[in-house]
Design an enzyme around this catalytic site. Sequence first.
Site, PDB file in Angstrom:
ATOM      1  N   ASP A   1       1.002  -1.180   0.027  1.00 52.70           N
ATOM      2  CA  ASP A   1       0.065  -0.100  -0.022  1.00 52.70           C
ATOM      3  C   ASP A   1       0.814   1.352  -0.042  1.00 52.70           C
ATOM      4  OD1 ASP A   1      -2.290   1.125   0.031  1.00 52.70           O
ATOM      5  OD2 ASP A   1      -2.988   0.864   1.871  1.00 52.70           O
TER       6      ASP A   1
ATOM      7  N   HIS B   1      -7.516   0.233   9.629  1.00 57.38           N
ATOM      8  CA  HIS B   1      -6.818   0.656   8.472  1.00 57.38           C
ATOM      9  C   HIS B   1      -6.879   2.171   8.220  1.00 57.38           C
ATOM     10  CE1 HIS B   1      -4.486  -0.088   4.525  1.00 57.38           C
ATOM     11  NE2 HIS B   1      -5.011   1.079   4.379  1.00 57.38           N
TER      12      HIS B   1
ATOM     13  N   HIS C   1      -5.967   6.287   7.207  1.00 52.19           N
ATOM     14  CA  HIS C   1      -4.818   7.103   6.273  1.00 52.19           C
ATOM     15  C   HIS C   1      -4.991   8.566   7.170  1.00 52.19           C
ATOM     16  CE1 HIS C   1      -4.190   5.214   2.238  1.00 52.19           C
ATOM     17  NE2 HIS C   1      -4.800   4.130   2.999  1.00 52.19           N
TER      18      HIS C   1
ATOM     19  N   CYS D   1      -3.931   6.598  -2.316  1.00 53.75           N
ATOM     20  CA  CYS D   1      -4.815   5.800  -2.983  1.00 53.75           C
ATOM     21  C   CYS D   1      -5.011   6.517  -4.360  1.00 53.75           C
ATOM     22  CB  CYS D   1      -6.295   5.887  -2.343  1.00 53.75           C
ATOM     23  SG  CYS D   1      -7.479   4.851  -3.263  1.00 53.75           S
TER      24      CYS D   1
ATOM     25  N   ASN E   1      -0.676   6.154   4.717  1.00 56.77           N
ATOM     26  CA  ASN E   1      -1.296   5.335   5.857  1.00 56.77           C
ATOM     27  C   ASN E   1      -0.625   6.116   7.032  1.00 56.77           C
ATOM     28  OD1 ASN E   1      -0.975   3.528   3.325  1.00 56.77           O
ATOM     29  ND2 ASN E   1      -2.357   2.333   4.734  1.00 56.77           N
TER      30      ASN E   1
END
Length: 314
Positions: A16, A207, A209, A240, A249
């Site tokens: 990611d 999860h 950001h 993203c 993140n």
Amino acid sequence: MTLPKHVKIVEVGPRDGLQNEKADVDLDTKVELVERLADAGFANVEAASFVSPKWVPQMASSSEVMARIRRRPGTIYSALTPNMKGLEGAIAARVDEVVVFTAVTEAFTQRNTNCSIAESIARAAPVVRAAKDAGLRTRVALSTTMGCPYEGVPPVSAVVDVLERVADLGCDEFDIADTIGVGTPTRVVEVMEACARVVPVDRISAHFHDTYGMAVANVHAALQVGVSIVHSSVAGLGGCPYAKGATGNVATEDVLFLLHGLGIETGVDLDAVVDVGQWISAKLGRRCESRVGNALAAKRAAARGETTGEACAA
């Protein structure tokens, strides 16, 4: 308030974190990043993504990465596998866990995978079944649970609805993701409590950001609900490609500082992660996005008598 005694951190930097990098990251760097993170003590490293290189060119070398890494015993090496072709690649690469995904808003699902939520779940189902038949762990990620760049904040009922639908897949873990980093602690508690009524809380992962600087506070809020699995990315890498303006993140260094400060065990060496964060940031030609990482690096530099102020810079 009872907090978990131990938290598993899923380090997502190699996948990611790197997937949104514009300049190609060389294979040696990718391999070294995975190995150094595993050596720092992470029980789970998201190391690869078996998606079409047309859409995510940075992940085109995933097979080579998995073939070259020195595997640390006890570490789970995960890979994003959106379809059966991706699963074939993941199995051939000997991954330990496959990750499928959907979203809780139709607009994001259409932009991200060119299909509806129902279609994305239907695509994921055979992947999960085949992965479990192959003896692999499985995980499903739910994007945009805190906010969507196209539809705004979805109702909690929408999150619950999608979670109930994917719960039937039988995955080992369920990632509740704040894809664009707009969540706040109040919203996190509301969503996580609702999710914990659908699946066991010890199978829910957070999860987040950090677009609006709320990610560490949101991690703390999730802990208060009983969540004991947290995703993070070394040096705050990430973003993203389908969510304009979304930053990386939550930084692993920042999460570790929080957890260790709360007396929560992680099994991860913070000093080693700081080293990795400063190293990969320099490799990418950027400043490390972790405040804790930069502060500890500056403290080390001061202890060595360095006064240039450059210890924090990439």
